[in-house]
Design a protein around this motif. Structure first.
Motif: not given
Length: 165
Positions: A92-113
């Motif tokens: 569900h990331l925008p086209e061309g985005w990868r998890l590795s591109r996400l800020d660590s805090t943003l990734l933690a938020i998305l993982r918990a949610g």
């Protein structure tokens, strides 16, 4: 008379505080490679009881203590189902985005949610989305809250949560 099916304000604040702590713990685990049991113990011993809950409180209202069982469930669930959680987020990331591109805090938020949408069917999907958007606002002032809202909303629909399933 209060509705017994509705969580109390204190319980809601306690869960909000647990969500924020879970995001912080997931970030800490990612940044330091600290283990799951160690971070749960650290938060219980050193951090809980010292923090305010997230959200509005009436003047003079005592801050809620994080719901430690809910906190531990969020962390254990994200770790246990990380491949599934990350796969759903990636899809569900925008086209061309990868998890590795996400800020660590943003990734933690998305993982918990995402984990909460998957596993915590006792929590209405709108509550999950609103809580994690609020947490995102606490860390980011840009487009990140909209990104979290969009991803979690699409996931709720995909998982059938938006239709009461």
């Amino acid at each position: 008379m209060s509705d017994p099916a509705k969580p109390s304000r204190k319980r809601a604040l306690s869960r909000s505080a647990a969500r924020l702590a879970a995001v912080q713990a997931l970030y800490q685990m990612d940044a330091t490679r600290i283990g799951l049991d160690e971070v749960i113990a650290e938060f219980g011993k050193y951090r809980f009881g010292l923090r305010d809950g997230l959200g509005d409180r009436a003047e003079g209202e005592v801050p809620a203590e994080p719901d430690e069982a809910f906190f531990a469930d969020l962390l254990r669930g994200v770790v246990r189902q990380q491949d599934e959680v990350d796969g759903l987020i990636s899809g569900h990331l925008p086209e061309g985005w990868r998890l590795s591109r996400l800020d660590s805090t943003l990734l933690a938020i998305l993982r918990a949610g995402t984990y909460e949408l998957i596993a915590r069917r006792d929590v209405p999907f709108k509550v999950v989305i609103n809580e994690y958007v609020d947490i995102t606002h606490a860390f980011f002032a840009g487009e990140e809250p909209g990104l979290v809202n969009g991803i979690l909303d699409r996931l709720a629909h995909e998982l059938g949560r938006a239709h009461g399933k």
